[in-house]
Design an enzyme around this catalytic site. Structure first.
Site, PDB file in Angstrom:
ATOM      1  N   LEU A  64     -29.791   6.258  19.015  1.00  0.00           N
ATOM      2  CA  LEU A  64     -29.238   6.657  20.317  1.00  0.00           C
ATOM      3  C   LEU A  64     -30.207   7.509  21.115  1.00  0.00           C
ATOM      4  CD1 LEU A  64     -25.673   7.580  19.039  1.00  0.00           C
ATOM      5  CD2 LEU A  64     -26.297   5.552  20.367  1.00  0.00           C
ATOM      6  N   GLY A  65     -31.117   8.112  20.428  1.00  0.00           N
ATOM      7  CA  GLY A  65     -32.098   8.938  21.140  1.00  0.00           C
ATOM      8  C   GLY A  65     -32.845   9.840  20.183  1.00  0.00           C
ATOM      9  N   LYS A  66     -33.897  10.400  20.703  1.00  0.00           N
ATOM     10  CA  LYS A  66     -34.720  11.322  19.914  1.00  0.00           C
ATOM     11  C   LYS A  66     -34.789  12.642  20.651  1.00  0.00           C
ATOM     12  CE  LYS A  66     -38.401   9.140  17.236  1.00  0.00           C
ATOM     13  NZ  LYS A  66     -37.956   7.753  17.254  1.00  0.00           N
ATOM     14  N   GLY A  67     -34.674  13.721  19.925  1.00  0.00           N
ATOM     15  CA  GLY A  67     -34.812  15.032  20.553  1.00  0.00           C
ATOM     16  C   GLY A  67     -35.971  15.771  19.934  1.00  0.00           C
ATOM     17  N   TYR A  69     -35.903  17.907  17.572  1.00  0.00           N
ATOM     18  CA  TYR A  69     -35.777  18.238  16.158  1.00  0.00           C
ATOM     19  C   TYR A  69     -35.501  17.042  15.267  1.00  0.00           C
ATOM     20  CZ  TYR A  69     -35.249  22.689  18.439  1.00  0.00           C
ATOM     21  OH  TYR A  69     -35.450  23.785  19.234  1.00  0.00           O
ATOM     22  N   GLY A  70     -35.290  15.899  15.847  1.00  0.00           N
ATOM     23  CA  GLY A  70     -34.976  14.751  15.017  1.00  0.00           C
ATOM     24  C   GLY A  70     -34.351  13.646  15.831  1.00  0.00           C
ATOM     25  N   VAL A  72     -31.102  10.865  16.684  1.00  0.00           N
ATOM     26  CA  VAL A  72     -29.656  10.641  16.642  1.00  0.00           C
ATOM     27  C   VAL A  72     -29.413   9.140  16.510  1.00  0.00           C
ATOM     28  CG1 VAL A  72     -27.456  10.962  17.826  1.00  0.00           C
ATOM     29  CG2 VAL A  72     -29.261  12.660  18.115  1.00  0.00           C
ATOM     30  N   LYS A  87     -26.898  12.969  13.554  1.00  0.00           N
ATOM     31  CA  LYS A  87     -28.125  13.644  13.962  1.00  0.00           C
ATOM     32  C   LYS A  87     -28.847  14.165  12.734  1.00  0.00           C
ATOM     33  CE  LYS A  87     -29.693  17.029  17.270  1.00  0.00           C
ATOM     34  NZ  LYS A  87     -29.348  17.689  18.505  1.00  0.00           N
ATOM     35  N   ASP A 178     -28.233  25.980  24.883  1.00  0.00           N
ATOM     36  CA  ASP A 178     -29.005  24.766  25.160  1.00  0.00           C
ATOM     37  C   ASP A 178     -28.234  23.853  26.119  1.00  0.00           C
ATOM     38  OD1 ASP A 178     -31.248  23.209  24.942  1.00  0.00           O
ATOM     39  OD2 ASP A 178     -30.697  22.303  23.022  1.00  0.00           O
TER      40      ASP A 178
END
Ligand SMILES: Nc1ncnc2c1ncn2[C@@H]1O[C@H](COP(=O)(O)OP(=O)(O)OP(=O)(O)O)[C@@H](O)[C@H]1O
Ligand SMILES: [Mg+2]
Length: 330
Positions: A64-67, A69-70, A72, A87, A178
């Site tokens: 679903l996506g990358k942030g 810290y890791g 999802v 996550k 955040d």
């Protein structure tokens, strides 16, 4: 999916958990001061709640996506058939931090609000926490706002965000830390919910950063001095996020991070485009007051004429969400 290596309780193993030998009981479980028991399948708390979700039960679907810290991922929990978002968070752990994180997860587990993404459970594998939460099928606001959103939709988003932040603060004594469009999720029912709140900040402090974000939602006082975070810093981030959602782009545009941070501290705060009502523009400028003590509280924000104008109004958020999803930019 890849079978996780499991939490290795063989005490000579080189894992971040090797240091916790004094907590291992004869059944091979880890005990934390009688408060929580951590094992490869999840975490059980002495109050009876448990995180029974384990990697083996999850069927991996798309990313679903990358942030920072890791990653999802969308997963399906085969025992219950519930689709979840999982996550992965890499941690740099020590004993007190792990203990703190367990307690924080327990708080999360107990909290429910329609403005907060539901937390289903977490498990640990080696130095990662896998954190399972409600899957929001339209994704985050950053991918949905397109060229901007109409005022009534903005108002409904603002209402959910303020109510969510107020709930975290009043019920759980949590400052989000955040607040930004990627942490505001939408589903096809048109519901808007907050995720990724910092709990007491312990999980945050243990995170291993893989890359630094290039857009800052930090309030001026946070840039000027460390450890000056208060609830009003979240109010700034709320205001900035709403300006972005309204106008369809992050409001500070500078080539480098230094120039951007300097603009946040030194320049006039951004405002809503002219075509928004006076109430809406006043709401945003109150949130984006440079002086933190002058920003309104959540209770005051809920009484603001902008919110009051729309709070009982029926806005077709469902149609907006579906339409936004169709033209979603990934
Ligand atoms: N529960 C969820 N349901 C659907 N999509 C999600 C969910 N949680 C996160 N996402 C998507 O995954 C992406 C990555 O999330 P993640 O929290 O790792 O990073 P981020 O919020 O984008 O940035 P940062 O790491 O700076 O917080 C998000 O941008 C969002 O689009
Ligand atoms: Mg996030």
């Amino acid at each position: 999916m890849r079978k996780g290596p499991g939490l290795k309780l063989g005490l000579k193993e080189e894992t971040p958990f090797s240091n916790f030998s004094k907590y291992v009981d004869p059944s091979g479980k880890l005990n934390f001061a009688g408060k929580a028991i951590i094992h490869a399948d999840g975490v059980n708390f002495s109050n009876g709640s448990s995180f029974a979700i384990k990697m083996d039960d999850l069927l991996l679907q798309e990313e679903l996506g990358k942030g920072q810290y890791g990653t999802v991922k969308k997963v399906s929990h085969q025992v219950t058939n519930v689709v979840m978002a999982m996550k992965e968070i890499r941690l740099e752990l020590d004993e007190t931090k792990l203990q703190q994180i367990l307690m924080e997860l327990d708080v999360l587990h107990k909290s429910t609000s329609e403005d907060i993404v539901e937390f289903y459970g977490a498990f640990f594998i080696e130095s990662c926490v896998y954190y399972c939460m409600e899957y929001m099928d339209c994704g985050s606001l950053d991918k949905l706002y397109g060229d901007g959103v109409p005022e009534d939709v903005l108002a409904k988003i603002a209402i959910s965000m303020v109510k969510g932040l107020k709930f975290l603060k009043d019920e759980l004594s949590i400052i989000h830390r955040d607040v930004k469009p990627t942490n505001v999720l939408v589903n096809m029912k048109g519901q808007v919910k907050l995720c990724d709140f910092g709990v007491s900040g312990q999980l945050n402090k243990s995170l291993a950063k893989t890359n630094i974000g290039c857009q800052s939602y930090m309030a001026p006082e946070r840039i000027k001095a460390v450890d000056t975070y208060t609830v009003s810093s979240d109010v700034w981030s709320l205001g900035l996020s709403l300006v972005e959602v309204a106008g369809g782009k992050y409001p500070y545009t500078y080539d480098n991070m230094f120039a951007q941070l300097r603009a946040i501290v030194e320049e006039e705060p951004p405002s809503l485009p002219e075509h928004y009502s006076e109430e809406a523009r006043d709401f945003i400028s109150a949130c984006l007051h440079k002086e933190p003590s002058k920003r309104p509280s959540y209770a005051e924000l809920l009484q603001h004429p902008f919110i009051q104008k729309y709070i009982d109004q029926d806005v077709d958020m469902k149609s907006w969400a579906i339409q936004a999803l169709e033209s979603r930019q990934d």
